[in-house]
Scaffold this motif. Structure first.
Motif, PDB file in Angstrom:
ATOM      1  N   UNK A 144     -13.708   8.688   3.022  1.00 47.34           N
ATOM      2  CA  UNK A 144     -14.414   9.582   3.934  1.00 47.34           C
ATOM      3  C   UNK A 144     -13.741   9.452   5.298  1.00 47.34           C
ATOM      4  N   UNK A 145     -13.457  10.593   5.944  1.00 46.99           N
ATOM      5  CA  UNK A 145     -12.727  10.627   7.205  1.00 46.99           C
ATOM      6  C   UNK A 145     -13.498  11.474   8.208  1.00 46.99           C
ATOM      7  N   UNK A 146     -13.500  11.054   9.470  1.00 46.42           N
ATOM      8  CA  UNK A 146     -13.986  11.893  10.559  1.00 46.42           C
ATOM      9  C   UNK A 146     -12.897  11.955  11.624  1.00 46.42           C
ATOM     10  N   UNK A 147     -12.639  13.169  12.095  1.00 46.16           N
ATOM     11  CA  UNK A 147     -11.636  13.405  13.135  1.00 46.16           C
ATOM     12  C   UNK A 147     -12.341  14.003  14.343  1.00 46.16           C
ATOM     13  N   UNK A 166     -14.020  14.529   2.759  1.00 53.37           N
ATOM     14  CA  UNK A 166     -14.412  13.687   1.621  1.00 53.37           C
ATOM     15  C   UNK A 166     -13.337  13.871   0.575  1.00 53.37           C
ATOM     16  N   UNK A 167     -12.805  12.773   0.057  1.00 55.35           N
ATOM     17  CA  UNK A 167     -11.776  12.909  -0.969  1.00 55.35           C
ATOM     18  C   UNK A 167     -11.968  11.840  -2.036  1.00 55.35           C
ATOM     19  N   UNK A 168     -11.738  12.245  -3.284  1.00 57.29           N
ATOM     20  CA  UNK A 168     -11.864  11.314  -4.392  1.00 57.29           C
ATOM     21  C   UNK A 168     -10.865  11.670  -5.483  1.00 57.29           C
ATOM     22  N   UNK A 203       2.823   6.059  -0.994  1.00 52.28           N
ATOM     23  CA  UNK A 203       2.112   6.065   0.269  1.00 52.28           C
ATOM     24  C   UNK A 203       0.616   5.971   0.139  1.00 52.28           C
ATOM     25  N   UNK A 204       0.083   5.950  -1.065  1.00 52.81           N
ATOM     26  CA  UNK A 204      -1.351   5.844  -1.246  1.00 52.81           C
ATOM     27  C   UNK A 204      -2.082   7.142  -0.977  1.00 52.81           C
ATOM     28  N   UNK A 205      -3.396   7.089  -1.101  1.00 50.31           N
ATOM     29  CA  UNK A 205      -4.220   8.289  -1.023  1.00 50.31           C
ATOM     30  C   UNK A 205      -4.108   8.979   0.343  1.00 50.31           C
ATOM     31  N   UNK A 206      -3.877   8.227   1.415  1.00 53.81           N
ATOM     32  CA  UNK A 206      -3.759   8.839   2.732  1.00 53.81           C
ATOM     33  C   UNK A 206      -2.504   9.684   2.855  1.00 53.81           C
ATOM     34  N   UNK A 207      -1.354   9.119   2.460  1.00 51.21           N
ATOM     35  CA  UNK A 207      -0.089   9.842   2.569  1.00 51.21           C
ATOM     36  C   UNK A 207       0.125  10.816   1.415  1.00 51.21           C
ATOM     37  N   UNK A 208      -0.553  10.594   0.298  1.00 44.71           N
ATOM     38  CA  UNK A 208      -0.409  11.440  -0.886  1.00 44.71           C
ATOM     39  C   UNK A 208      -1.356  12.642  -0.860  1.00 44.71           C
ATOM     40  N   UNK A 259     -13.441   5.408   6.066  1.00 41.32           N
ATOM     41  CA  UNK A 259     -13.943   4.357   5.188  1.00 41.32           C
ATOM     42  C   UNK A 259     -13.428   4.663   3.793  1.00 41.32           C
ATOM     43  N   UNK A 260     -13.084   3.622   3.051  1.00 42.97           N
ATOM     44  CA  UNK A 260     -12.481   3.832   1.733  1.00 42.97           C
ATOM     45  C   UNK A 260     -12.966   2.776   0.748  1.00 42.97           C
ATOM     46  N   UNK A 261     -12.885   3.141  -0.539  1.00 42.96           N
ATOM     47  CA  UNK A 261     -13.257   2.209  -1.600  1.00 42.96           C
ATOM     48  C   UNK A 261     -12.453   2.549  -2.859  1.00 42.96           C
ATOM     49  N   UNK A 262     -12.286   1.548  -3.691  1.00 44.35           N
ATOM     50  CA  UNK A 262     -11.614   1.739  -4.977  1.00 44.35           C
ATOM     51  C   UNK A 262     -12.603   1.429  -6.096  1.00 44.35           C
ATOM     52  N   UNK A 263     -13.065   2.454  -6.766  1.00 44.10           N
ATOM     53  CA  UNK A 263     -13.927   2.261  -7.937  1.00 44.10           C
ATOM     54  C   UNK A 263     -13.086   1.922  -9.164  1.00 44.10           C
TER      55      UNK A 263
END
Length: 166
Positions: free
Chosen positions: A47-50, A61-63, A1-6, A29-33
Motif C-alpha cells: 500500500x502506497x500514499x503519495x 494498492x497492489x498485490x 528489482x522487486x515489486x516496487x521496480x517491477x 507498507x508491505x507484506x509477503x503472504x
C-alpha cells in the motif's frame, strides 16, 4: 528489482502523468503472504500514499495475489466529480436475472491486458526510428519516478514517511 521496480513504478509513472507533478513525500507498507516471495526478500502486497506539492494525495494498492485476473483500475476524485477507468474485459457483457448477475471475468494476464499497448509502443518505436514521431517520455521523468520508487523502498525499510528530493 522487486515489486516496487517491477510493478509499482508503472502506477507511480501514471499518477505523476495525471497529476502533472512529482510527489514530495511518500509512505509505503508491505507484506509477503507468499513464502516463496518472502524467501527472495520481496513483497506480494503493498500500500502506497503519495503527497504532491499541490496537495493532491494518491493511493496505490497492489498485490501479486489477484487470482481472479489482472486487476488494474484507476479512480480520480476531485471537486468537480469522479473519473474512473475500469478493468478491461474480453466482453463487457453483464447478465442480470432475478437470481443473480454475472460479468465476464477480467483479463487474466499482463500480456492479455496490455496487448494493444505493446502494439502502440512498437509503432511508436518504429516512428522514432523513421523520424515520423517525437519521443513521448524524457530523461527527467524516468529519473524522478526512479527517485520516488527508491523512496518507497526506503519507507518500507524504515516504516516512515520519506521526503523525495529532485
Amino acid at each position: 528489482g522487486g515489486i516496487f521496480h517491477d510493478c509499482i513504478v508503472h502506477d507511480v509513472d501514471l499518477i505523476c502523468h495525471i497529476v502533472g507533478e512529482f510527489p514530495t513525500k511518500v509512505v509505503a507498507a508491505a507484506h509477503s503472504f507468499s513464502k516463496d516471495i518472502a524467501a527472495i526478500n520481496d513483497h506480494d502486497t503493498v500500500v502506497v500514499t503519495l503527497k504532491f506539492p499541490s496537495g493532491v494525495l494518491a493511493h496505490i494498492d497492489i498485490s501479486r495475489q489477484a487470482v481472479y485476473g489482472y486487476d488494474q483500475r484507476v479512480e480520480v476524485h476531485g471537486s468537480k466529480g469522479l473519473l474512473r477507468s475500469e478493468n478491461q474485459r474480453p466482453q463487457a457483457l453483464l447478465s442480470c436475472t432475478k437470481d443473480s448477475s454475472t460479468l465476464v471475468p477480467i483479463m487474466h494476464s499482463f500480456p492479455s491486458r496490455y496487448s494493444e499497448a505493446y502494439i502502440r509502443q512498437t509503432d511508436h518505436f518504429l516512428g522514432l526510428i523513421d523520424g515520423s514521431e517525437e519521443l513521448v517520455i524524457n530523461v527527467e521523468t524516468v529519473v524522478n519516478v526512479s527517485k520516488v520508487i527508491n523512496a518507497l523502498v526506503e519507507s518500507v525499510r524504515t516504516e516512515r514517511f520519506v521526503t523525495v528530493s529532485y
